[in-house]
Write an enzyme that holds these catalytic residues in place. Structure first.
Site, PDB file in Angstrom:
ATOM      1  N   HIS A 146      13.346  20.111 -31.183  1.00 53.03           N
ATOM      2  CA  HIS A 146      12.702  19.522 -32.350  1.00 53.03           C
ATOM      3  C   HIS A 146      11.187  19.636 -32.269  1.00 53.03           C
ATOM      4  O   HIS A 146      10.515  19.908 -33.266  1.00 53.03           O
ATOM      5  CB  HIS A 146      13.092  18.053 -32.480  1.00 53.03           C
ATOM      6  CG  HIS A 146      14.375  17.831 -33.206  1.00 53.03           C
ATOM      7  ND1 HIS A 146      14.446  17.289 -34.466  1.00 53.03           N
ATOM      8  CD2 HIS A 146      15.646  18.091 -32.843  1.00 53.03           C
ATOM      9  CE1 HIS A 146      15.703  17.226 -34.855  1.00 53.03           C
ATOM     10  NE2 HIS A 146      16.455  17.701 -33.881  1.00 53.03           N
ATOM     11  N   ASP A 147      10.653  19.432 -31.075  1.00 52.11           N
ATOM     12  CA  ASP A 147       9.211  19.520 -30.920  1.00 52.11           C
ATOM     13  C   ASP A 147       8.714  20.926 -31.232  1.00 52.11           C
ATOM     14  O   ASP A 147       7.742  21.104 -31.978  1.00 52.11           O
ATOM     15  CB  ASP A 147       8.805  19.128 -29.497  1.00 52.11           C
ATOM     16  CG  ASP A 147       7.296  19.119 -29.323  1.00 52.11           C
ATOM     17  OD1 ASP A 147       6.594  18.598 -30.219  1.00 52.11           O
ATOM     18  OD2 ASP A 147       6.803  19.621 -28.291  1.00 52.11           O
TER      19      ASP A 147
ATOM     20  N   VAL B 154       8.859  22.225 -35.136  1.00 58.32           N
ATOM     21  CA  VAL B 154       7.965  21.613 -36.123  1.00 58.32           C
ATOM     22  C   VAL B 154       6.552  21.579 -35.549  1.00 58.32           C
ATOM     23  O   VAL B 154       6.295  20.885 -34.578  1.00 58.32           O
ATOM     24  CB  VAL B 154       8.433  20.188 -36.486  1.00 58.32           C
ATOM     25  CG1 VAL B 154       7.540  19.604 -37.590  1.00 58.32           C
ATOM     26  CG2 VAL B 154       9.886  20.197 -36.933  1.00 58.32           C
TER      27      VAL B 154
ATOM     28  N   ASP C 198       3.968  21.075 -29.306  1.00 59.74           N
ATOM     29  CA  ASP C 198       2.697  20.355 -29.151  1.00 59.74           C
ATOM     30  C   ASP C 198       2.873  18.852 -28.987  1.00 59.74           C
ATOM     31  O   ASP C 198       1.905  18.101 -29.078  1.00 59.74           O
ATOM     32  CB  ASP C 198       1.789  20.628 -30.351  1.00 59.74           C
ATOM     33  CG  ASP C 198       2.344  20.036 -31.657  1.00 59.74           C
ATOM     34  OD1 ASP C 198       3.537  19.650 -31.683  1.00 59.74           O
ATOM     35  OD2 ASP C 198       1.583  19.962 -32.638  1.00 59.74           O
TER      36      ASP C 198
ATOM     37  N   SER D 127       4.071  16.808 -30.989  1.00 58.64           N
ATOM     38  CA  SER D 127       3.884  16.048 -32.233  1.00 58.64           C
ATOM     39  C   SER D 127       5.103  15.197 -32.557  1.00 58.64           C
ATOM     40  O   SER D 127       4.992  14.200 -33.280  1.00 58.64           O
ATOM     41  CB  SER D 127       3.571  16.995 -33.396  1.00 58.64           C
ATOM     42  OG  SER D 127       4.590  17.980 -33.553  1.00 58.64           O
TER      43      SER D 127
ATOM     44  N   PRO E 273      16.172  24.279 -38.916  1.00 55.89           N
ATOM     45  CA  PRO E 273      17.252  24.967 -39.620  1.00 55.89           C
ATOM     46  C   PRO E 273      17.966  24.000 -40.550  1.00 55.89           C
ATOM     47  O   PRO E 273      18.194  22.841 -40.192  1.00 55.89           O
ATOM     48  CB  PRO E 273      18.170  25.438 -38.487  1.00 55.89           C
ATOM     49  CG  PRO E 273      17.261  25.587 -37.316  1.00 55.89           C
ATOM     50  CD  PRO E 273      16.254  24.473 -37.452  1.00 55.89           C
TER      51      PRO E 273
ATOM     52  N   HIS F 177      25.305  23.478 -26.938  1.00 54.70           N
ATOM     53  CA  HIS F 177      26.357  22.608 -27.441  1.00 54.70           C
ATOM     54  C   HIS F 177      27.526  22.505 -26.464  1.00 54.70           C
ATOM     55  O   HIS F 177      28.535  21.874 -26.768  1.00 54.70           O
ATOM     56  CB  HIS F 177      26.867  23.101 -28.795  1.00 54.70           C
ATOM     57  CG  HIS F 177      25.943  22.764 -29.922  1.00 54.70           C
ATOM     58  ND1 HIS F 177      26.137  23.207 -31.203  1.00 54.70           N
ATOM     59  CD2 HIS F 177      24.802  22.040 -29.954  1.00 54.70           C
ATOM     60  CE1 HIS F 177      25.165  22.763 -31.977  1.00 54.70           C
ATOM     61  NE2 HIS F 177      24.342  22.053 -31.231  1.00 54.70           N
TER      62      HIS F 177
ATOM     63  N   ASP G 184      32.339  19.090 -25.759  1.00 60.87           N
ATOM     64  CA  ASP G 184      33.343  19.711 -24.894  1.00 60.87           C
ATOM     65  C   ASP G 184      34.101  18.573 -24.218  1.00 60.87           C
ATOM     66  O   ASP G 184      33.584  17.950 -23.289  1.00 60.87           O
ATOM     67  CB  ASP G 184      32.683  20.606 -23.839  1.00 60.87           C
ATOM     68  CG  ASP G 184      33.701  21.283 -22.926  1.00 60.87           C
ATOM     69  OD1 ASP G 184      34.890  20.905 -22.960  1.00 60.87           O
ATOM     70  OD2 ASP G 184      33.305  22.190 -22.162  1.00 60.87           O
TER      71      ASP G 184
END
Length: 348
Positions: A90-91, A94, A98, A100, A185, A215, A266
């Site tokens: 995620h960092d 976006v 950094d 954020s 995504p 995953h 899993d």
């Protein structure tokens, strides 16, 4: 806690062999699969300020301190390992890698407060690691690098590869919730959507297929995939792409309105890296739409098939290490850009 897919709001809206692979053991042609990758994308050059052992002089024990603390964190709560990998994703997607994603003014305007981020965990873990490093080397190691190092240790402690992490990132000072919707995504996106968003981050089709392998560990709330069981495309039917037997097993665990039950991605090895993920996807037993989407592109499907039939997980481990390095280079701040925060969630 929830996880939703790695590549539908991955590594959102988130066996077992497993030999661990030290980075020093990865050959020069590291990560070279039999499946030819798509043409390499032009890099933006921002990652040129990164290097392995960036803190060798300024904070020589930085990586060892992170590794030691992460062992203790895993002993306290092993379910944080997949969460920290997801936090890194995620960092980086976006505004680049950094940190954020960590900023929080208390006003609810930052990335952390956007709907796609509400499933994230590990913020306190990063602050804990920052505290350890601040005690040793005040205002030296960036929060962005701590996220990347924590993710590496999380992979390794889950019996994945321990790869070299390039460091030298600096922290950003801007975090906007709305930017998560245009940079991650798309939820329930098809493979073209997923590849397109990833390409903007200089990640290839192979990177998409490889990173989706995260995953193989973690869990998800029923609410993240139950539409596939009960209301696919709003028609009150089960997603026809799901293996019927697998769909029935999920229905036994998740009612149509269940938003609290968690299900392992899993069921046999929910905290161990391995190839079961690819076998499940090929057998139409991928939990998320983004998993099934891998079968609808020639390159990603070929990678899934290759790993599903592999006799050893070593190639996947090599590939995963390389793709994590690639993701860690996305739009980084280096040199005189950005800052080094004293507190990762604060603007200073």
């Amino acid at each position: 806690m929830p996880s939703v897919p790695l590549f539908t709001v991955l590594f959102l809206y988130s066996t077992a062999l497993i030999g661990t692979l030290m980075a020093s053991e990865i050959p020069a042609e590291r990560g070279r699969s039999r499946i030819l990758d798509d043409t390499p994308l032009e890099k933006d050059g921002s990652h040129q300020g990164l290097k392995v052992n960036f803190y060798e002089t300024a904070c020589p024990n930085a990586e060892d301190l992170v590794a030691q603390e992460m062992k203790q964190i895993q002993a306290e709560d092993a379910t944080l390992m997949p969460s920290l990998i997801r936090l890194h994703f995620h960092d980086c997607f976006v505004r680049g890698c950094d940190a954020s994603i960590l900023l929080d003014s208390g006003s609810g305007i930052e990335e952390k407060h956007a709907t796609p981020s509400l499933i994230l965990r590990g913020f306190g873990t990063i602050e804990r690691l920052k505290g350890v490093l601040e005690n040793a080397c005040p205002k030296v190691v960036s929060c962005a690098d701590i996220i990347a190092l924590a993710a590496r240790e999380a992979v390794f402690l889950s019996q994945g590869p321990r790869y070299d992490v390039e460091t030298g990132r600096r922290d950003g000072s801007i975090s906007i919730a709305n930017e998560t919707y245009t940079n991650l995504p798309p939820v329930n996106g098809n493979i073209s959507n997923i590849i397109g968003v990833s390409a903007k981050k200089n990640l290839t089709k192979k990177d998409v297929a490889v990173l989706s392998g995260a995953h193989s560990i973690g869990v998800s709330h029923c609410s993240s995939f139950s539409y596939r069981l009960y209301n696919y495309t709003g028609t009150d039917v089960t997603d026809p792409s799901l293996n019927p037997t697998y769909a029935e097993k999920l229905k036994q665990q998740c009612s149509p309105t269940d938003s609290s039950t968690i299900v392992p991605m899993d069921p046999d090895n929910p905290l161990t890296f391995g190839l079961n993920y690819y076998k499940s996807v090929l057998n139409k037993e991928g939990m998320f739409n983004s998993d099934e989407a891998l079968l609808h592109n020639k390159a990603t499907r070929a990678y899934v098939a290759e790993q599903a039939s592999a006799m050893s997980s070593q190639q996947f481990m090599n590939d995963f290490a390389e793709s994590m390095v690639n993701m860690g280079r996305v739009d980084v701040l280096t040199g005189s850009s950005g800052m080094i925060r004293s507190v990762c969630g604060a603007y200073y």
